[in-house]
Design a protein around this motif. Sequence first.
Motif, PDB file in Angstrom:
ATOM      1  N   ALA A   1     -47.314  47.916 -15.722  1.00  0.00           N
ATOM      2  CA  ALA A   1     -46.157  49.079 -16.267  1.00  0.00           C
ATOM      3  C   ALA A   1     -45.209  48.592 -17.805  1.00  0.00           C
ATOM      4  N   PRO A   2     -46.313  49.509 -18.765  1.00  0.00           N
ATOM      5  CA  PRO A   2     -46.609  48.495 -20.121  1.00  0.00           C
ATOM      6  C   PRO A   2     -44.721  48.979 -20.387  1.00  0.00           C
ATOM      7  N   ARG A   3     -43.855  49.555 -20.333  1.00  0.00           N
ATOM      8  CA  ARG A   3     -42.532  49.568 -20.691  1.00  0.00           C
ATOM      9  C   ARG A   3     -41.938  48.618 -20.206  1.00  0.00           C
ATOM     10  N   GLU A   4     -42.483  47.778 -19.067  1.00  0.00           N
ATOM     11  CA  GLU A   4     -41.527  46.864 -18.342  1.00  0.00           C
ATOM     12  C   GLU A   4     -42.134  45.462 -18.640  1.00  0.00           C
ATOM     13  N   HIS A   5     -42.868  45.659 -19.315  1.00  0.00           N
ATOM     14  CA  HIS A   5     -43.964  44.344 -18.487  1.00  0.00           C
ATOM     15  C   HIS A   5     -44.977  44.401 -20.100  1.00  0.00           C
ATOM     16  N   LEU A   6     -45.387  42.818 -20.175  1.00  0.00           N
ATOM     17  CA  LEU A   6     -46.381  42.373 -21.037  1.00  0.00           C
ATOM     18  C   LEU A   6     -47.734  41.701 -20.731  1.00  0.00           C
ATOM     19  N   ARG A   7     -47.759  40.983 -20.177  1.00  0.00           N
ATOM     20  CA  ARG A   7     -48.570  40.377 -19.593  1.00  0.00           C
ATOM     21  C   ARG A   7     -47.874  39.660 -18.755  1.00  0.00           C
ATOM     22  N   TYR A   8     -49.522  39.222 -17.713  1.00  0.00           N
ATOM     23  CA  TYR A   8     -49.126  38.768 -16.550  1.00  0.00           C
ATOM     24  C   TYR A   8     -49.653  37.391 -16.204  1.00  0.00           C
ATOM     25  N   GLU A   9     -49.826  36.509 -15.709  1.00  0.00           N
ATOM     26  CA  GLU A   9     -50.059  35.036 -15.498  1.00  0.00           C
ATOM     27  C   GLU A   9     -49.992  34.268 -13.852  1.00  0.00           C
ATOM     28  N   TRP A  10     -50.935  34.051 -13.127  1.00  0.00           N
ATOM     29  CA  TRP A  10     -51.293  33.282 -12.010  1.00  0.00           C
ATOM     30  C   TRP A  10     -50.896  32.151 -12.408  1.00  0.00           C
ATOM     31  N   LEU A  11     -50.132  31.359 -11.671  1.00  0.00           N
ATOM     32  CA  LEU A  11     -49.578  29.630 -12.181  1.00  0.00           C
ATOM     33  C   LEU A  11     -49.452  29.311 -10.657  1.00  0.00           C
ATOM     34  N   PRO A  12     -49.752  27.848 -10.581  1.00  0.00           N
ATOM     35  CA  PRO A  12     -49.532  27.182  -9.570  1.00  0.00           C
ATOM     36  C   PRO A  12     -48.142  27.224  -9.325  1.00  0.00           C
ATOM     37  N   TRP A  13     -47.022  26.901  -7.924  1.00  0.00           N
ATOM     38  CA  TRP A  13     -45.943  27.195  -7.716  1.00  0.00           C
ATOM     39  C   TRP A  13     -45.322  26.666  -8.678  1.00  0.00           C
ATOM     40  N   ARG A  14     -44.808  24.948  -8.728  1.00  0.00           N
ATOM     41  CA  ARG A  14     -44.286  23.991  -9.276  1.00  0.00           C
ATOM     42  C   ARG A  14     -44.454  24.897 -11.268  1.00  0.00           C
ATOM     43  N   ALA A  15     -45.562  25.052 -11.912  1.00  0.00           N
ATOM     44  CA  ALA A  15     -45.552  25.302 -12.482  1.00  0.00           C
ATOM     45  C   ALA A  15     -45.103  26.720 -12.803  1.00  0.00           C
ATOM     46  N   ALA A  16     -45.382  27.982 -11.942  1.00  0.00           N
ATOM     47  CA  ALA A  16     -44.418  29.182 -12.321  1.00  0.00           C
ATOM     48  C   ALA A  16     -43.035  28.611 -11.955  1.00  0.00           C
ATOM     49  N   ALA A  17     -42.206  27.879 -11.220  1.00  0.00           N
ATOM     50  CA  ALA A  17     -40.819  27.773 -11.023  1.00  0.00           C
ATOM     51  C   ALA A  17     -40.289  27.420 -12.155  1.00  0.00           C
ATOM     52  N   ASP A  18     -41.110  26.441 -12.865  1.00  0.00           N
ATOM     53  CA  ASP A  18     -40.876  25.971 -14.211  1.00  0.00           C
ATOM     54  C   ASP A  18     -40.658  26.920 -15.602  1.00  0.00           C
ATOM     55  N   LYS A  19     -41.746  28.273 -15.386  1.00  0.00           N
ATOM     56  CA  LYS A  19     -41.375  28.767 -16.578  1.00  0.00           C
ATOM     57  C   LYS A  19     -40.951  30.576 -16.239  1.00  0.00           C
ATOM     58  N   VAL A  20     -40.126  30.593 -14.834  1.00  0.00           N
ATOM     59  CA  VAL A  20     -39.636  31.833 -15.349  1.00  0.00           C
ATOM     60  C   VAL A  20     -37.688  30.762 -15.448  1.00  0.00           C
ATOM     61  N   PHE A  21     -37.146  32.270 -16.107  1.00  0.00           N
ATOM     62  CA  PHE A  21     -35.884  32.001 -16.946  1.00  0.00           C
ATOM     63  C   PHE A  21     -34.651  32.309 -16.105  1.00  0.00           C
ATOM     64  N   SER A  22     -34.862  32.550 -14.792  1.00  0.00           N
ATOM     65  CA  SER A  22     -33.829  32.849 -14.042  1.00  0.00           C
ATOM     66  C   SER A  22     -33.687  31.649 -12.691  1.00  0.00           C
ATOM     67  N   TRP A  23     -33.037  31.467 -12.291  1.00  0.00           N
ATOM     68  CA  TRP A  23     -32.372  29.920 -11.894  1.00  0.00           C
ATOM     69  C   TRP A  23     -32.729  30.366 -10.156  1.00  0.00           C
ATOM     70  N   SER A  24     -32.471  31.847  -9.730  1.00  0.00           N
ATOM     71  CA  SER A  24     -32.270  32.241  -8.251  1.00  0.00           C
ATOM     72  C   SER A  24     -33.876  32.003  -8.368  1.00  0.00           C
ATOM     73  N   ASN A  25     -34.630  33.152  -8.961  1.00  0.00           N
ATOM     74  CA  ASN A  25     -36.308  32.846  -9.359  1.00  0.00           C
ATOM     75  C   ASN A  25     -37.094  31.828  -8.579  1.00  0.00           C
ATOM     76  N   ALA A  26     -36.558  30.685  -9.743  1.00  0.00           N
ATOM     77  CA  ALA A  26     -37.055  30.009  -9.565  1.00  0.00           C
ATOM     78  C   ALA A  26     -37.143  28.983  -8.512  1.00  0.00           C
ATOM     79  N   GLU A  27     -35.888  28.744  -8.342  1.00  0.00           N
ATOM     80  CA  GLU A  27     -35.552  28.063  -6.364  1.00  0.00           C
ATOM     81  C   GLU A  27     -35.622  28.953  -5.634  1.00  0.00           C
ATOM     82  N   ALA A  28     -36.811  30.548  -5.545  1.00  0.00           N
ATOM     83  CA  ALA A  28     -37.213  30.912  -4.620  1.00  0.00           C
ATOM     84  C   ALA A  28     -38.716  29.996  -4.388  1.00  0.00           C
ATOM     85  N   ILE A  29     -39.488  30.352  -5.973  1.00  0.00           N
ATOM     86  CA  ILE A  29     -40.596  30.116  -5.650  1.00  0.00           C
ATOM     87  C   ILE A  29     -40.291  28.588  -5.544  1.00  0.00           C
ATOM     88  N   ARG A  30     -39.378  27.648  -5.630  1.00  0.00           N
ATOM     89  CA  ARG A  30     -39.623  25.907  -5.429  1.00  0.00           C
ATOM     90  C   ARG A  30     -39.842  25.896  -3.299  1.00  0.00           C
TER      91      ARG A  30
END
Length: 150
Positions: free
Chosen positions: A112-141
């Motif tokens: 949805a271009p008004r909401e997001h610019l790009r997407y990426e698929w990342l291995p879970w550890r890299a994804a947890a490190d990249k998100v800005f939200s602590w709760s998002n990082a914890e969920a991915i971990r």
Amino acid sequence: MNAAYKRPVSVLVVVHTPALDVLLLERADRPGFWQSVTGSQDEDETLAETARREIAEETGLDAQAYELADWNITNQYEIYAHWRRRYAPGVTHNTEHVFGLRVPRQVAIRLAPREHLRYEWLPWRAAADKVFSWSNAEAIRQLPQRAARD
């Protein structure tokens, strides 16, 4: 609550593959801020309905074609000051409910271009490190333990 304001109840959906690759979305209103699918619950909507709606709106995916699971995790956090104007006066905290959506592989996403610019698929550890939200990082971990239960 006034329909002009967002409800301080939301979902976080970790979209992932069996290989534990995680879908991340870059926010259009905050370039450089990466996250999983998120969104506020609408009036008279169950949390699972909110998760399915947000998945469709933000990725173009039909959650009913995949495995949506309520992880039964609830987080409460302070709403960032720059987003509080979206909520009723005096609302400072949000309650977030965590879900997972397992897809068979890295599938194509329709942003949805008004909401997001790009997407990426990342291995879970890299994804947890990249998100800005602590709760998002914890969920991915927690993803490896969650996936092992399925």
